[in-house]
Scaffold this motif. Structure first.
Motif, PDB file in Angstrom:
ATOM      1  N   GLY A 105       0.796  -1.224   0.000  1.00 32.14           N
ATOM      2  CA  GLY A 105       0.000   0.000   0.000  1.00 32.14           C
ATOM      3  C   GLY A 105       0.825   1.268   0.000  1.00 32.14           C
ATOM      4  O   GLY A 105       0.348   2.316   0.437  1.00 32.14           O
ATOM      5  N   ILE A 106       2.054   1.201  -0.484  1.00 33.06           N
ATOM      6  CA  ILE A 106       2.895   2.399  -0.559  1.00 33.06           C
ATOM      7  C   ILE A 106       2.431   3.225  -1.751  1.00 33.06           C
ATOM      8  O   ILE A 106       2.290   2.714  -2.864  1.00 33.06           O
ATOM      9  N   SER A 107       2.198   4.479  -1.533  1.00 32.95           N
ATOM     10  CA  SER A 107       1.651   5.369  -2.547  1.00 32.95           C
ATOM     11  C   SER A 107       2.521   5.423  -3.792  1.00 32.95           C
ATOM     12  O   SER A 107       3.752   5.420  -3.728  1.00 32.95           O
ATOM     13  N   ARG A 138       6.321  -3.031   9.435  1.00 33.39           N
ATOM     14  CA  ARG A 138       6.144  -2.840  10.885  1.00 33.39           C
ATOM     15  C   ARG A 138       4.841  -2.104  11.172  1.00 33.39           C
ATOM     16  O   ARG A 138       4.115  -2.456  12.097  1.00 33.39           O
ATOM     17  N   ALA A 139       4.548  -1.076  10.374  1.00 29.39           N
ATOM     18  CA  ALA A 139       3.315  -0.301  10.582  1.00 29.39           C
ATOM     19  C   ALA A 139       2.094  -1.177  10.350  1.00 29.39           C
ATOM     20  O   ALA A 139       1.125  -1.115  11.108  1.00 29.39           O
ATOM     21  N   THR A 140       2.137  -1.995   9.327  1.00 34.85           N
ATOM     22  CA  THR A 140       1.010  -2.886   9.030  1.00 34.85           C
ATOM     23  C   THR A 140       0.831  -3.901  10.150  1.00 34.85           C
ATOM     24  O   THR A 140      -0.294  -4.170  10.575  1.00 34.85           O
ATOM     25  N   ALA A 141       1.930  -4.454  10.659  1.00 36.76           N
ATOM     26  CA  ALA A 141       1.857  -5.435  11.749  1.00 36.76           C
ATOM     27  C   ALA A 141       1.313  -4.798  13.023  1.00 36.76           C
ATOM     28  O   ALA A 141       0.642  -5.460  13.819  1.00 36.76           O
ATOM     29  N   ALA A 142       1.575  -3.505  13.207  1.00 32.88           N
ATOM     30  CA  ALA A 142       1.097  -2.804  14.397  1.00 32.88           C
ATOM     31  C   ALA A 142      -0.340  -2.298  14.222  1.00 32.88           C
ATOM     32  O   ALA A 142      -0.879  -1.671  15.117  1.00 32.88           O
ATOM     33  N   GLY A 143      -0.931  -2.557  13.057  1.00 30.96           N
ATOM     34  CA  GLY A 143      -2.299  -2.140  12.808  1.00 30.96           C
ATOM     35  C   GLY A 143      -2.436  -0.705  12.361  1.00 30.96           C
ATOM     36  O   GLY A 143      -3.539  -0.171  12.298  1.00 30.96           O
TER      37      GLY A 143
END
Length: 167
Positions: A105-107, A138-143
């Motif tokens: 989902g990176i722009s 990491r951001a995705t894993a952290a929600g």
């Protein structure tokens, strides 16, 4: 002929790079960037340049040292063959980065300039992307939303979303 093949190796890869940068959400771009076959024309150029210098190429890869490699690249066909190989591998790296960026989902507004950097200086572009990828994972894993979330920023061609599907 060597000069023509040298130039051709870049021009065979350029359309794929252009589509990944300016039309990242377009269906044909997604399909093309998902195929490893995009490098085959460039590899054929590599073969055409490598065959005339095969003994020198073999010497450079079978017992690598700086002087042998320098001797290979001092030959026009040798330098052209190395260049075509670099173009092919850079394209594969760029395609992987494109697909990973879309998956995470990176722009496209972030990926476009990063792909340009990768075209020009692939080791730097790849290192920056690997850092960005680690941050996004990491951001995705952290929600949390991924870095430069594609749902928040529409792709350059107006297609939003992480899935790569047009809405």
């Amino acid at each position: 002929m060597t000069g023509f093949l040298f130039e051709l190796s870049f021009w065979l890869a350029a359309p794929v790079w252009l589509l990944m940068i300016v039309a990242p959400g377009w269906g044909p771009t997604v399909r093309l960037a998902g195929s490893p076959w995009t490098v085959v024309p460039v590899l054929l150029v590599h073969v055409a340049l490598a065959v005339p210098v095969l003994p020198e190429l073999w010497a450079a890869v079978s017992s690598p040292d700086l002087d042998t490699f320098r001797d290979l690249t001092a030959l026009a066909d040798g330098a052209g063959a190395v260049w075509a190989q670099v173009i092919a591998w850079d394209l594969l790296i760029g395609q992987w980065m494109y697909r990973e960026g879309r998956r995470l989902g990176i722009s496209a507004l972030v990926m476009g300039p990063l792909l340009v950097l990768t075209i020009l200086l692939s080791p730097f572009g790849l290192m920056v992307f690997l850092g960005l990828r680690a941050t996004a994972r990491r951001a995705t894993a952290a929600g949390q939303p991924p870095v430069a979330d594609a749902d928040a920023d529409a792709d350059a061609d107006g297609v939003a979303g992480r899935s790569g599907r047009t809405e």
